[in-house]
Design a protein around this motif. Structure first.
Motif, PDB file in Angstrom:
ATOM      1  N   CYS A   1       0.850  -1.185   0.000  1.00 56.95           N
ATOM      2  CA  CYS A   1       0.000   0.000   0.000  1.00 56.95           C
ATOM      3  C   CYS A   1       0.884   1.233   0.000  1.00 56.95           C
ATOM      4  CB  CYS A   1      -0.927  -0.007   1.217  1.00 56.95           C
ATOM      5  SG  CYS A   1      -1.980   1.444   1.354  1.00 56.95           S
ATOM      6  N   VAL A   2       0.767   2.064  -1.027  1.00 55.31           N
ATOM      7  CA  VAL A   2       1.583   3.271  -1.132  1.00 55.31           C
ATOM      8  C   VAL A   2       1.152   4.256  -0.051  1.00 55.31           C
ATOM      9  CG1 VAL A   2       2.202   5.231  -2.567  1.00 55.31           C
ATOM     10  CG2 VAL A   2       1.979   2.963  -3.592  1.00 55.31           C
ATOM     11  N   VAL A   3       2.108   4.712   0.755  1.00 53.53           N
ATOM     12  CA  VAL A   3       1.804   5.655   1.826  1.00 53.53           C
ATOM     13  C   VAL A   3       2.426   7.029   1.578  1.00 53.53           C
ATOM     14  CG1 VAL A   3       1.503   3.864   3.558  1.00 53.53           C
ATOM     15  CG2 VAL A   3       3.780   4.826   3.184  1.00 53.53           C
ATOM     16  N   ALA A   4       3.427   7.123   0.710  1.00 55.45           N
ATOM     17  CA  ALA A   4       4.056   8.409   0.402  1.00 55.45           C
ATOM     18  C   ALA A   4       4.844   8.266  -0.892  1.00 55.45           C
ATOM     19  CB  ALA A   4       4.973   8.872   1.540  1.00 55.45           C
ATOM     20  N   ALA A   5       5.020   9.376  -1.579  1.00 52.10           N
ATOM     21  CA  ALA A   5       5.772   9.370  -2.830  1.00 52.10           C
ATOM     22  C   ALA A   5       6.273  10.782  -3.117  1.00 52.10           C
ATOM     23  CB  ALA A   5       4.921   8.866  -3.983  1.00 52.10           C
ATOM     24  N   CYS A   6       7.353  10.865  -3.894  1.00 50.11           N
ATOM     25  CA  CYS A   6       7.895  12.158  -4.311  1.00 50.11           C
ATOM     26  C   CYS A   6       8.699  11.954  -5.582  1.00 50.11           C
ATOM     27  CB  CYS A   6       8.751  12.785  -3.216  1.00 50.11           C
ATOM     28  SG  CYS A   6      10.218  11.823  -2.775  1.00 50.11           S
ATOM     29  N   ALA A   7       9.031  13.052  -6.247  1.00 55.15           N
ATOM     30  CA  ALA A   7       9.769  12.989  -7.504  1.00 55.15           C
ATOM     31  C   ALA A   7      11.043  13.803  -7.414  1.00 55.15           C
ATOM     32  CB  ALA A   7       8.906  13.495  -8.654  1.00 55.15           C
ATOM     33  N   ALA A   8      12.124  13.252  -7.956  1.00 53.88           N
ATOM     34  CA  ALA A   8      13.383  13.978  -8.118  1.00 53.88           C
ATOM     35  C   ALA A   8      13.443  14.429  -9.567  1.00 53.88           C
ATOM     36  CB  ALA A   8      14.576  13.094  -7.760  1.00 53.88           C
ATOM     37  N   ALA A   9      13.015  15.663  -9.834  1.00 62.32           N
ATOM     38  CA  ALA A   9      12.852  16.133 -11.202  1.00 62.32           C
ATOM     39  C   ALA A   9      14.167  16.136 -11.967  1.00 62.32           C
ATOM     40  CB  ALA A   9      12.231  17.528 -11.194  1.00 62.32           C
ATOM     41  N   ALA A  10      15.250  16.544 -11.323  1.00 60.01           N
ATOM     42  CA  ALA A  10      16.539  16.622 -12.008  1.00 60.01           C
ATOM     43  C   ALA A  10      17.039  15.249 -12.430  1.00 60.01           C
ATOM     44  CB  ALA A  10      17.563  17.307 -11.116  1.00 60.01           C
ATOM     45  N   ALA A  11      16.859  14.257 -11.571  1.00 56.40           N
ATOM     46  CA  ALA A  11      17.322  12.903 -11.873  1.00 56.40           C
ATOM     47  C   ALA A  11      16.327  12.117 -12.702  1.00 56.40           C
ATOM     48  CB  ALA A  11      17.619  12.154 -10.579  1.00 56.40           C
ATOM     49  N   GLY A  12      15.056  12.528 -12.714  1.00 55.60           N
ATOM     50  CA  GLY A  12      14.050  11.819 -13.488  1.00 55.60           C
ATOM     51  C   GLY A  12      13.521  10.581 -12.803  1.00 55.60           C
ATOM     52  N   HIS A  13      13.501  10.562 -11.468  1.00 54.90           N
ATOM     53  CA  HIS A  13      13.054   9.394 -10.715  1.00 54.90           C
ATOM     54  C   HIS A  13      11.861   9.733  -9.828  1.00 54.90           C
ATOM     55  CE1 HIS A  13      17.440   7.854 -11.119  1.00 54.90           C
ATOM     56  NE2 HIS A  13      16.694   7.354 -12.083  1.00 54.90           N
ATOM     57  N   VAL A  14      11.041   8.717  -9.576  1.00 54.50           N
ATOM     58  CA  VAL A  14       9.947   8.806  -8.618  1.00 54.50           C
ATOM     59  C   VAL A  14      10.247   7.832  -7.491  1.00 54.50           C
ATOM     60  CG1 VAL A  14       7.471   8.511  -8.230  1.00 54.50           C
ATOM     61  CG2 VAL A  14       8.285   9.436 -10.404  1.00 54.50           C
ATOM     62  N   TYR A  15      10.230   8.330  -6.240  1.00 49.87           N
ATOM     63  CA  TYR A  15      10.493   7.492  -5.077  1.00 49.87           C
ATOM     64  C   TYR A  15       9.176   7.211  -4.363  1.00 49.87           C
ATOM     65  CZ  TYR A  15      15.438   8.498  -5.763  1.00 49.87           C
ATOM     66  OH  TYR A  15      16.714   8.594  -6.284  1.00 49.87           O
ATOM     67  N   ILE A  16       8.975   5.944  -4.002  1.00 51.80           N
ATOM     68  CA  ILE A  16       7.707   5.510  -3.417  1.00 51.80           C
ATOM     69  C   ILE A  16       7.979   4.745  -2.135  1.00 51.80           C
ATOM     70  CG2 ILE A  16       5.690   4.027  -3.731  1.00 51.80           C
ATOM     71  CD1 ILE A  16       5.720   4.715  -6.650  1.00 51.80           C
ATOM     72  N   LEU A  17       7.256   5.111  -1.087  1.00 55.50           N
ATOM     73  CA  LEU A  17       7.301   4.421   0.193  1.00 55.50           C
ATOM     74  C   LEU A  17       6.013   3.619   0.341  1.00 55.50           C
ATOM     75  CD1 LEU A  17       8.970   4.183   2.891  1.00 55.50           C
ATOM     76  CD2 LEU A  17       7.499   6.003   3.775  1.00 55.50           C
TER      77      LEU A  17
END
Length: 436
Positions: A309-325
């Protein structure tokens, strides 16, 4: 604050020195002045004209902006109060360009909340260019422009989104803009369709909102243009999600996680454990929809490997990645999604080292996290709930509601570390990363 005159300390000092000469200075005799002029070849009957003193307000806008761009961020609100000219320069887009060119812009984490009586807005900021890193708290009292009712409507169901130095605080029925440089808070147009627990993110200079529940607005994708302060519906979501989170990278708006919305009722309530929909709700909680903001079309949805179950997420725009907790009932997992659309790695998942939470901690619905990217760091903040084991681990004997735990993931080293806890005055905060 005047239009033209900059009441700087330099002007006042020069004026005092001119009007009140030093009493210890002895006056020169006429014969001494005459001999000095003879040596210099200046046998004039009248004194030589003196050049007018040059103050900082006589500088051109380019030179003045060059000077002001070197002022540290905590002092910028004071700079904008000197005069109208300085204020207009600080809020200009060219000023941001000057600071970026000189490497003075720093990724800063902001945690915003309201006071217990909703009489003021509390803002805590954290940068990582000092050791140890510490939070700085600012207080902004409600006024006629930002009323108590606005703050109450904001912080009951709010999301944050940042464009440049400005933070847009989006609530169910109201929205305000917080300028991190000038320290001003101004009202903005609310969403056309009030909703709560929605996903939002800034992409290509605009803010996109999707999902959430209430008043039938959960099926639309809304776009906000900060230049003209207007909202418009740009598409319809393929899935109605409640409690979802948003991120944006490389021109794609990600609507991640959440619960399935019941479209049969007028209130569009989320389905938790209804018979026959449990499996589909689980798919919603561990998947994300991808929206191309330029083409205004949906891309193929993606699912989190291994479920959860995804509880948090954010994006690193410069690196082009999405991080998901993600939560798996008794533990957390941490993932990185490759969002670089023009590379062969687009769409690939990588499981990273999980946050260092004790295995015996029970992650129930009362524990809530927020996740933001600040440069090469991913900051995970526990914004509500209680983790008793972590409290005992840190030497605290109290039990009960505690929040404010901060964990920092270094994307270059692949390691977690403990950050400075959010100040106790900030409670049930919403977090965002700002370049300022």
């Amino acid at each position: 604050m005047s239009d033209q005159s900059c009441n700087s300390r330099g002007h006042f000092s020069w004026l005092m020195k001119s009007c009140f000469p030093n009493p210890d200075d002895k006056p020169l005799s006429d014969s001494h002045i005459h001999r000095h002029r003879q040596r210099q070849g200046l046998l004039l009957l009248t004194p030589a004209p003196t050049s007018a003193a040059v103050g900082i307000d006589s500088l051109s806008d380019d030179l003045l902006m060059e000077c002001l761009s070197r002022v540290p961020p905590p002092s910028l609100p004071s700079v904008s109060l000197v005069c109208r000219r300085w204020s207009s320069l600080v809020v200009s887009s060219a000023f941001s360009g000057f600071r970026r060119l000189r490497g003075l812009l720093r990724p800063t984490v902001f945690a915003l909340s309201a006071s217990a009586d909703f009489s003021c807005l509390l803002a805590a900021s954290l940068t990582f260019d000092s050791d140890p890193a510490a939070w700085r708290v600012s207080i902004f009292h409600a006024s006629d422009a930002v009323s108590l009712l606005n703050l109450y409507g904001l912080f009951s169901h709010l999301r944050l989104s940042a464009i440049g130095r400005r933070v847009y605080i989006i609530g169910r029925s109201s929205m305000v803009c917080y300028d991190t440089w000038t320290g001003t808070v101004t009202t903005r147009s609310p969403m056309a369709s009030p909703r709560k627990k929605f996903a939002c993110a800034a992409c290509s200079g605009k803010i996109y909102v999707a999902g959430g529940g209430g008043c039938g607005g959960s099926s639309s994708v809304d776009e906000y243009d900060p230049r003209c302060d207007t909202w418009q519906v740009v598409n319809q979501a393929p899935r109605r999600r409640y409690g979802c989170v948003g991120a944006a990278v490389d021109g794609v708006f990600y609507v991640i996680g959440g619960l399935r919305i019941d479209s049969s009722g007028p209130d569009h309530k989320p389905l938790h454990s209804a018979v026959g929909v449990g499996a589909e709700s689980h798919v919603y909680a561990s998947s994300m929809d991808l929206y191309d903001v330029e083409a205004r079309a949906w891309l193929r949805s993606r699912s989190l490997p291994g479920g959860g179950c995804v509880v948090a997420a954010c994006a690193a725009a410069a690196a082009g990645h999405v991080y998901i907790l993600a939560s798996h009932a008794v533990e957390l997992s941490f993932w990185r999604f490759d969002g670089r659309r023009k590379t062969a790695g687009f769409g690939q998942w990588e499981r990273l080292k999980a946050p260092p939470l004790p295995a015996q901690v029970r992650l129930d619905s009362s524990v809530r996290f927020s996740c933001v990217c600040a440069g090469e760091k991913v900051v995970v903040v526990q914004v509500s709930g209680c983790i008793d084991d972590l409290l005992r681990r840190s030497g605290r004997a109290e039990r009960g509601l505690r929040e404010g735990l901060v964990l920092v993931y270094d994307t270059a080293k692949g390691e977690w570390s403990r950050g400075a806890d959010i100040p106790e005055v900030i409670r049930r905060a919403a977090c965002v990363s700002v370049e300022c």
